[in-house]
Write a protein that holds these residues in place. Structure first.
Motif, PDB file in Angstrom:
ATOM      1  N   ARG A  53      -5.745  -4.084   3.104  1.00 41.39           N
ATOM      2  CA  ARG A  53      -5.009  -4.012   4.372  1.00 41.39           C
ATOM      3  C   ARG A  53      -5.955  -3.809   5.552  1.00 41.39           C
ATOM      4  N   ARG A  54      -7.147  -3.308   5.261  1.00 39.19           N
ATOM      5  CA  ARG A  54      -8.137  -3.157   6.335  1.00 39.19           C
ATOM      6  C   ARG A  54      -9.010  -4.400   6.462  1.00 39.19           C
ATOM      7  N   HIS A  87       0.932   4.412  -2.476  1.00 39.92           N
ATOM      8  CA  HIS A  87       0.637   5.679  -1.818  1.00 39.92           C
ATOM      9  C   HIS A  87       1.729   6.717  -2.098  1.00 39.92           C
ATOM     10  N   SER A  88       2.950   6.251  -2.000  1.00 38.68           N
ATOM     11  CA  SER A  88       4.087   7.141  -2.187  1.00 38.68           C
ATOM     12  C   SER A  88       4.144   7.655  -3.631  1.00 38.68           C
ATOM     13  N   LYS A  93       1.646   7.872  -5.668  1.00 42.76           N
ATOM     14  CA  LYS A  93       0.507   8.759  -5.871  1.00 42.76           C
ATOM     15  C   LYS A  93       0.809  10.166  -5.336  1.00 42.76           C
ATOM     16  N   PHE A 152       0.836  -1.196   0.000  1.00 39.51           N
ATOM     17  CA  PHE A 152       0.000   0.000   0.000  1.00 39.51           C
ATOM     18  C   PHE A 152       0.874   1.251   0.000  1.00 39.51           C
ATOM     19  N   ARG A 153       1.904   1.209   0.836  1.00 43.50           N
ATOM     20  CA  ARG A 153       2.764   2.387   0.976  1.00 43.50           C
ATOM     21  C   ARG A 153       3.469   2.733  -0.345  1.00 43.50           C
TER      22      ARG A 153
END
Lengths: 715, 120
Positions: A89-90, A60-61, A63, A56-57
């Motif tokens: 992840r949730r 995210h990064s 983006k 995810f990170r």
């Protein structure tokens, strides 16, 4: 790229954002690489929270950076990926192979988009379908194989989920309208007219000062109308697919009463959305309004600086106990390859200068020039150390090459209906960057070959008592001054009889007395293929000979070992660097030539009766009951000679591609490390010569290409 | 001269923020994640902390909490940069003791504008 920086400059307080693009591209590339690897390693049945978070990170990064630097297409795609990954992840969704596949494809699309931005050219990748697939999966849906619902308009979909956030209390929304790319940028001005004509639609103001940077126009729209109503109206003036609406919420905010929050904090609610930032009330550091009350824990920044000073001693003590784990990132420096190459070139020149000085000082009296001699000795040592240190900058770990294989094998195995596990060993082994780039293709071919021809289908493997999943092992290790890369599989191995039979069909001389090793090497013969079925993967008979040729041109060698039924191993041996090599210098007339030391077998003084003439002009020399062809370097290079009485009588035996020849030279001058200079780039291609170098005395010496010299004797 | 601790795991964002702030006359110390920021904050004082939210090792919220526990950062403005402009994120920031938030993407002018409001 230049057009983009214009836009950035106009909106960025005079700061040209394009100066950060390169770092962003590199960083995004690394993030995508990491994401791909982690996706490949992800076990969908037992996904680890930490892994999902890390993936995810990465998205995210990318983006965050893409949005900041104005790469809207990249930002949009990563936004959708991030949404899907966030649900994973949730634990709102359970990971599936389909999701991994789509995310991998999205990663590829991102690479293409980034490459386009970086080079400023190339086709525009169409991500409509991909975006739809991700959204479908994100909504908990399945892809039915033909997920081509292209009619779903990406812009409308992208605007929808976030629009609610930007809703103002009175139903008014502030949106960012992006229009482009249009055949004529002034078409967008019609939209401004539209707002003038229809009262009650809201207000519109250009964000780019009327300039059409990168062909896109941006406007700030304040309206109460829905996205769809707006889009329907806009369609009269500009194509629908060129219009994009996104909430203008992006900004900042302060919390009421937060320490450091500014005066306007008092009434932030509505304004926040537009400004995109905020301060929390009563939070430490919030500015004036919040800090107005002296009883509040909040303090003005001026006071804040006083507090730390008083508290400092206490705070510092525990900090000392903290382990000083310096993060990798802050300890590394990104430098362009050109700068490093320039450095290497300069050091190369320095090495030559040093060698010249050493040569010139030989004639000096050591007793009279003691200081000078010791200085020169120091210079020699320091130059050598400097050279090694500089060369090490260019060394990169083999993992850079190995990392591309898991993905490739995964796709390939799926296509062939095979099960393959890839094991890598010695990823940390370092190799020169130039070498890494050149070895990637041959290695790719070898790995594909192992998967296609080596590894059997799962059913066949089980029938032979092997595990259904085949293993391909990629290993790298240092051995002496070389690096050895091995591609090994536990597949069906090579069949001696089949190879010999095939060779004879192709008209290649293949006696039964050939050693196993010689038989295995038949697969490197041009046009040779043992595959019963030609697949689109490999087996067209082009390739293995090219693989071998490429490796030889790098000064390397290939060895094959195989046991039928148990698999095969291909070992590629390469020099560590292309820039420096160990050479033996030989003299012919007034000329000096360099032989790569690795190819030199032996040297000896020749007696007239050892040389025999065969046929018309060919000569052979007899060494220990073995005859080998003689090459007279004087004739090959037309060395001018004025001493007509002279007869060359020293032979140097060199070996290449398994064949030996004896080179006839005048004298052996010595062995040394030489800095290889590209002759082709500086002059032109010369037959039988692979490069040039500058000797200690300033003369240019040619480096001989042993393999072409050896091939000469075959005709 | 005011000192700002700029925390972000993305090198490009860090460079952009750092360049912008230096250009505006601030003294900037960069940190690559919350843990790194915490170590740097323990060694010296800052007039403002500008931190990304989502980072490896220690995220922005945890960093804020940790800084607020330390008396010397009790009153220092802490701004959290985030791409998630949801209320949930804001409340988490507020609970941790952050001074405010700034939504990514932002342009350099906006950054200077916001910082100007808390540092005078």
């Amino acid at each position: 790229m230049a057009d983009m920086s214009n836009e950035s400059a106009s909106a960025s307080a005079g700061i040209d954002l394009s100066q950060f693009f390169q770092v962003f591209f590199e960083e995004a590339g690394e993030n995508l690489e990491t994401m791909e690897q982690m996706l490949l390693e992800l076990d969908v049945n037992a996904a680890d929270d930490e892994e999902l978070n890390a993936i995810f990170r990465c998205a995210h990064s990318v983006k965050g950076g893409a949005a900041t630097f104005g790469f809207t297409d990249v930002a949009e795609l990563t936004h959708q990926m991030e949404a899907l990954l966030d649900k994973l992840r949730r634990h709102e969704l359970t990971p599936t192979t389909q999701q991994v596949d789509v995310l991998l494809t999205a990663g590829d699309a991102l690479k293409a988009l980034l490459a386009r931005h970086q080079t400023g050219g190339g086709a525009v990748p169409d991500t409509t379908e991909l975006l739809f697939s991700i959204k479908t999966l994100c909504a908990g849906g399945q892809l039915d194989g033909q997920a081509a619902a292209a009619q779903v308009s990406a812009p409308a979909g992208a605007a929808a989920p976030v629009a609610a956030v930007a809703a103002l209390p009175d139903g008014q929304r502030v949106l960012e309208l992006t229009v482009g790319e249009l055949p004529d940028v002034t078409m967008a001005d019609n939209l401004v007219e539209l707002f003038k004509e229809i009262t009650g639609l809201g207000t519109i103001e250009p964000l780019d000062a009327g300039r059409a940077a990168d062909g896109m126009r941006r406007f700030k729209v304040t309206t109460t109308s829905s996205d769809n109503d707006l889009l329907d109206l806009f369609t009269f003036h500009v194509p629908r697919e060129a219009v994009k609406l996104a909430p203008m919420g992006a900004g900042y905010g302060f919390h009421e009463g937060a320490p450091g929050a500014p005066a306007e904090t008092a009434a932030p609610a509505a304004g926040d959305q537009e400004r995109g930032y905020g301060f929390f009330s009563n939070a430490p550091g919030a500015p004036e309004a919040a800090a107005a009350s002296p009883a509040s824990p909040a303090a003005a920044p001026a006071d804040a600086s006083a507090v730390p000073r008083a508290a400092a001693p206490k705070a510092v003590a525990p900090a000392r106990a903290e382990p000083k784990a310096a993060p990798m990132d802050s300890a590394t420096l990104r430098v362009s390859v050109e700068k490093v190459d320039q450095l290497i070139n300069l050091v190369g020149e320095l090495v030559i200068t040093q060698a010249m000085l050493a040569q010139n000082s030989k004639g000096l009296d050591a007793g009279l020039n003691q200081q000078m001699s010791s200085g020169l000795a120091d210079l020699e040592r320091n130059t050598r150390d400097l050279q090694e240190a500089v060369m090490s900058i260019r060394m990169i770990p083999m993992s850079m090459v190995f990392n591309r294989f898991p993905r490739m094998l995964r796709d390939l195995a799926a296509k062939l209906g095979k099960k393959v596990e890839l094991v890598t060993q010695g990823e940390a082994t370092e190799l020169d960057k130039g070498m890494v780039e050149k070895i990637t293709d041959p290695l790719t071919h070898l790995v594909r070959n192992s998967c296609d021809h080596g590894i059997e289908l799962p059913a066949d493997r089980l029938a032979k008592g092997k595990p259904a999943e085949g293993t391909i092992t990629l290993g790298a290790s240092h051995q002496g001054g070389s690096i050895v890369i091995e591609v090994r599989d536990d597949g069906r191995g090579l069949n001696r009889n089949k190879l010999i039979q095939k060779a004879r069909e192709k008209g290649i001389d293949a006696p039964d007395s050939m050693t196993d090793n010689e038989v295995w090497n038949l697969i490197f013969a041009p046009g040779f293929s043992t595959a019963d079925v030609v697949t689109d993967v490999s087996g067209r008979g082009v390739g293995m000979d090219v693989v071998k040729k490429n490796i030889l041109s790098l000064g390397g060698s290939v060895d094959i070992d195989s046991a039928e039924g148990y698999g095969m191993s291909v070992k590629v041996r390469l020099p560590l660097t292309l820039a420096i090599m160990d050479g033996m210098s030989v003299g012919v007339g007034d000329e000096c030539y360099i032989l790569p030391l690795g190819s030199v077998v032996e040297s000896f003084q020749v007696k007239p009766d050892m040389v025999k003439t065969i046929g018309g002009s060919g000569r052979v020399v007899e060494v220990r009951d073995e005859y080998m062809p003689v090459i007279d370097l004087e004739k090959v290079f037309d060395v001018p000679r004025f001493d007509f009485e002279h007869v060359s009588n020293i032979m140097v035996v060199v070996e290449a591609e398994g064949n030996r020849v004896a080179l006839l030279v005048d004298e052996l001058l010595g062995q040394q490390q030489v800095v290889v200079k590209n002759l082709e780039a500086n002059y032109r291609k010369v037959p039988d010569v692979s490069g040039a170098t500058i000797m200690g005395d300033g003369r240019v010496a040619l480096i001989l290409d042993i393999s072409t010299l050896v091939r000469r004797t075959r005709h | 001269m005011h000192s700002i601790l700029a925390v972000d795991d993305s090198a490009s964002m860090r460079q952009m923020v750092s360049f912008t702030l230096k250009n505006a006359g601030f003294n900037v110390v960069e940190a690559v994640d919350g843990q790194d920021a915490w170590e740097k904050a323990s060694q010296r004082d800052f007039h403002l902390v500008l931190t990304d939210q989502n980072m490896p090792r220690m995220d922005g919220i945890s960093l804020t909490k940790k800084l607020r526990e330390n008396p010397k950062f009790k009153a220092t403005p802490i701004l959290i940069l985030t791409t998630e402009s949801s209320d949930q994120m804001k409340m988490a920031g507020r609970a941790a003791g952050a001074t405010g938030w700034l939504v990514k993407p932002f342009d350099p002018a906006k950054l200077i504008e916001v910082i100007g409001k808390v540092i005078r």
